[in-house]
Enzyme design. Structure first.
Site, PDB file in Angstrom:
ATOM      1  N   ARG A 166       0.603  -1.397   0.173  1.00 47.40           N
ATOM      2  CA  ARG A 166      -0.126  -0.142   0.175  1.00 47.40           C
ATOM      3  C   ARG A 166       0.596   1.694   0.147  1.00 47.40           C
ATOM      4  NH1 ARG A 166      -3.043  -3.471  -0.651  1.00 47.40           N
ATOM      5  NH2 ARG A 166      -5.383  -3.793   0.111  1.00 47.40           N
ATOM      6  N   SER A 240     -11.405  -0.942   2.718  1.00 45.82           N
ATOM      7  CA  SER A 240     -10.522  -0.726   3.747  1.00 45.82           C
ATOM      8  C   SER A 240     -10.338   0.209   5.013  1.00 45.82           C
ATOM      9  CB  SER A 240      -9.216  -1.812   3.854  1.00 45.82           C
ATOM     10  OG  SER A 240      -9.057  -2.869   3.224  1.00 45.82           O
ATOM     11  N   GLU A 337      -5.417   3.389   6.670  1.00 47.63           N
ATOM     12  CA  GLU A 337      -5.138   2.799   4.904  1.00 47.63           C
ATOM     13  C   GLU A 337      -5.215   3.791   3.729  1.00 47.63           C
ATOM     14  OE1 GLU A 337      -5.398   1.380   0.849  1.00 47.63           O
ATOM     15  OE2 GLU A 337      -7.125   1.804   1.929  1.00 47.63           O
TER      16      GLU A 337
HETATM   17  N1  EPU Z   1     -10.727 -10.732   9.555  1.00 43.82           N
HETATM   18  C1  EPU Z   1     -11.545 -10.703  10.577  1.00 43.82           C
HETATM   19  N2  EPU Z   1     -12.867  -9.683  10.683  1.00 43.82           N
HETATM   20  C2  EPU Z   1     -13.280  -8.421  10.284  1.00 43.82           C
HETATM   21  C3  EPU Z   1     -12.949  -9.400   8.396  1.00 43.82           C
HETATM   22  C4  EPU Z   1     -11.172  -9.330   9.155  1.00 43.82           C
HETATM   23  O1  EPU Z   1     -12.013 -11.655  11.313  1.00 43.82           O
HETATM   24  O2  EPU Z   1     -14.434  -7.722  10.493  1.00 43.82           O
HETATM   25  C5  EPU Z   1      -9.706 -11.623   9.726  1.00 43.82           C
HETATM   26  C6  EPU Z   1     -10.232 -12.848   7.841  1.00 43.82           C
HETATM   27  O3  EPU Z   1     -11.104 -13.398   8.946  1.00 43.82           O
HETATM   28  C7  EPU Z   1      -9.643 -12.661   7.400  1.00 43.82           C
HETATM   29  C8  EPU Z   1      -8.230 -11.560   7.610  1.00 43.82           C
HETATM   30  O4  EPU Z   1      -9.402 -11.056   8.763  1.00 43.82           O
HETATM   31  O5  EPU Z   1      -8.548 -14.419   7.830  1.00 43.82           O
HETATM   32  C9  EPU Z   1      -7.738 -11.035   6.096  1.00 43.82           C
HETATM   33  O6  EPU Z   1      -9.537 -11.022   5.867  1.00 43.82           O
HETATM   34  P1  EPU Z   1      -9.238 -10.646   3.880  1.00 43.82           P
HETATM   35  O7  EPU Z   1      -8.710 -11.650   3.359  1.00 43.82           O
HETATM   36  O8  EPU Z   1     -10.630 -10.081   3.645  1.00 43.82           O
HETATM   37  O9  EPU Z   1      -8.748  -9.460   3.688  1.00 43.82           O
HETATM   38  P2  EPU Z   1      -8.294  -7.595   4.444  1.00 43.82           P
HETATM   39  O10 EPU Z   1      -7.103  -7.472   5.115  1.00 43.82           O
HETATM   40  O11 EPU Z   1      -9.514  -7.686   5.480  1.00 43.82           O
HETATM   41  C10 EPU Z   1      -7.306  -6.371   2.405  1.00 43.82           C
HETATM   42  C11 EPU Z   1      -7.086  -5.797   1.312  1.00 43.82           C
HETATM   43  C12 EPU Z   1      -8.405  -5.004   1.054  1.00 43.82           C
HETATM   44  C13 EPU Z   1      -8.685  -6.663  -0.242  1.00 43.82           C
HETATM   45  C14 EPU Z   1      -8.612  -7.731   1.346  1.00 43.82           C
HETATM   46  C15 EPU Z   1      -8.631  -9.300  -0.352  1.00 43.82           C
HETATM   47  C16 EPU Z   1      -6.018  -3.771   3.291  1.00 43.82           C
HETATM   48  C17 EPU Z   1      -5.695  -3.072   3.858  1.00 43.82           C
HETATM   49  N3  EPU Z   1      -7.146  -4.863   2.713  1.00 43.82           N
HETATM   50  O12 EPU Z   1      -8.296  -6.808   3.294  1.00 43.82           O
HETATM   51  O13 EPU Z   1      -8.509  -4.138   0.051  1.00 43.82           O
HETATM   52  O14 EPU Z   1      -9.285  -6.470  -1.021  1.00 43.82           O
HETATM   53  O15 EPU Z   1      -7.264  -8.127   0.747  1.00 43.82           O
HETATM   54  O16 EPU Z   1      -7.001  -9.766  -0.349  1.00 43.82           O
HETATM   55  O17 EPU Z   1      -4.159  -4.842   2.969  1.00 43.82           O
HETATM   56  C18 EPU Z   1      -8.692  -2.060   0.316  1.00 43.82           C
HETATM   57  O18 EPU Z   1      -7.194  -1.406   0.281  1.00 43.82           O
HETATM   58  O19 EPU Z   1      -9.909  -1.352   0.560  1.00 43.82           O
HETATM   59  C19 EPU Z   1      -9.267  -3.004   0.153  1.00 43.82           C
HETATM   60  C20 EPU Z   1     -10.776  -3.499  -0.216  1.00 43.82           C
END
Ligand code: EPU
Length: 341
Positions: A166, A240, A337
């Protein structure tokens, strides 16, 4: 001739629908429009602020004392085509997801997992957009920019963009110094990878798809994202709201022993791990929490949504509540972010 509007409501130009007014606002469609923009800004002695899709920006509720320029430069040009790959030079103002769709239709791989991300092509290198195991840095060949001070065009090769999670030079040393005109991507004609994510794998298993095509992957990502991320057209948000913190394994293990929690993590190499901020926020009990004008999204604790009339003070309050709660419990300071303006 470009048209320059004054005192424009910011809420019509960002997906979070928070903000005061742009002092001046204009849309540019060609490079020659940009020269007019530069002349106007010099004449008024005002700075230029570049806007893409407004999908990753949080504006204050005051007046942005700048000439805000929405980039709508459109182009799509194949500049190199071999047996292995195709290089495509794309105008900064092209809609990102439409571009992804077009490359999937051409059977080119490299950005299919970045489907359904709002915003424009020119904004993607700035924060090195990433999702489901792909980051734009892995396909970007170069970024073409205009240097308004010098009035010249400059090309940043991938290696000069200082890409990281990022992050890029355009958020640091080169911040606000250049106007991104186009981005050149190298997309592959070879075998593609299926994202190594439980959600994606489960989707294909449920559908009985054994060897997903690029289009299958695109469709899967669109469905999965729609369950976790509210459509900004219906529910104002910026995706995010926090970055996933990266800590050393030493910090991570002392965190596990002090909290006694089974904290999830992803190994990112270099003796460091990435911790999902969404999990941290959920585990302090904030998932779905309603703060009045702002709520933590019920399906994803990483997303803050504007219930309609939120102001910058409302979002700031919730941001601080979340940062403090996570800091108190885990000793980790979350970083936002989106970019704050
Ligand atoms: N999780 C929780 N509770 C929640 C949300 C997430 O426990 O309320 C846990 C999930 O269970 C999972 C982990 O967090 O094990 C990661 O979640 P996820 O794979 O959905 O990805 P993320 O880390 O929440 C990142 C990016 C997103 C991108 C997704 C998919 C960042 C800040 N965000 O989200 O990017 O779409 O991965 O790869 O790195 C954005 O930048 O706006 C964005 C949406």
């Amino acid at each position: 001739m470009i048209k320059i509007d004054e005192y424009v409501d910011i809420r019509n130009h960002c997906t979070l629908k928070i903000g005061g007014q742009f002092r001046y606002f204009t849309v540019v469609e060609t490079q020659s429009d940009i020269q007019e923009v530069i002349n106007f800004a010099k004449e008024k002695n005002i700075k230029i602020f570049i806007l893409g899709g407004g999908s990753n920006l949080v504006f204050s509720s005051t007046i942005v004392d700048a000439l805000v320029v929405k980039i709508q430069i459109k182009s799509f040009e194949i500049i190199n085509d071999t047996d292995e790959y195709t290089d495509i030079k794309v105008g900064a103002g092209e809609n990102w997801d439409a571009f992804v769709g077009r490359t999937v239709d051409m059977n080119l791989s490299g950005i299919e997992a970045l489907s359904a991300i709002p915003g424009t092509v020119g904004a993607t290198p700035v924060q090195n957009v990433g999702a489901y195991g792909q980051e734009v840095k892995d396909t970007i060949v170069s970024v073409e920019v205009l240097d308004p001070e010098a009035g010249s065009i400059k090309t940043f090769l991938n290696s000069e963009c200082e890409f990281a999670y990022r992050d890029s030079i355009f958020k640091n040393n080169a911040k606000n110094k250049y106007i991104i005109l186009s981005v050149t991507f190298r997309l592959s004609k070879g075998e593609h990878k299926v994202p190594d994510y439980p959600g994606v794998k489960n989707y294909f298993q449920d559908k009985g798809i054994i060897n997903p095509t690029l289009l299958d992957i695109r469709k899967a990502i669109i469905v999965i994202r729609s369950t976790k991320l509210p459509n900004p057209v219906e529910i104002p948000n910026v995706g995010s709201f926090f970055k996933n913190p990266i800590v050393t394994t030493q910090v991570f293990y002392s965190l596990i022993s002090s909290t006694g929690e089974k904290v999830p993590f992803f190994d990112v190499g270099g003796d460091k791990v990435k911790i999902p901020a969404g999990w941290l926020i959920e585990s302090v009990g904030f998932k779905g929490k309603d703060f009045g004008e702002i709520s933590v999204y019920q399906n994803n604790a990483l997303v803050l949504v504007n219930n309609g009339q939120a102001t910058f003070a409302d979002i700031e309050f919730v941001r601080n509540q979340i940062i403090r709660a996570v800091k108190d419990k885990f000793g980790i300071t979350l970083e936002t972010e989106p970019e704050f303006v």
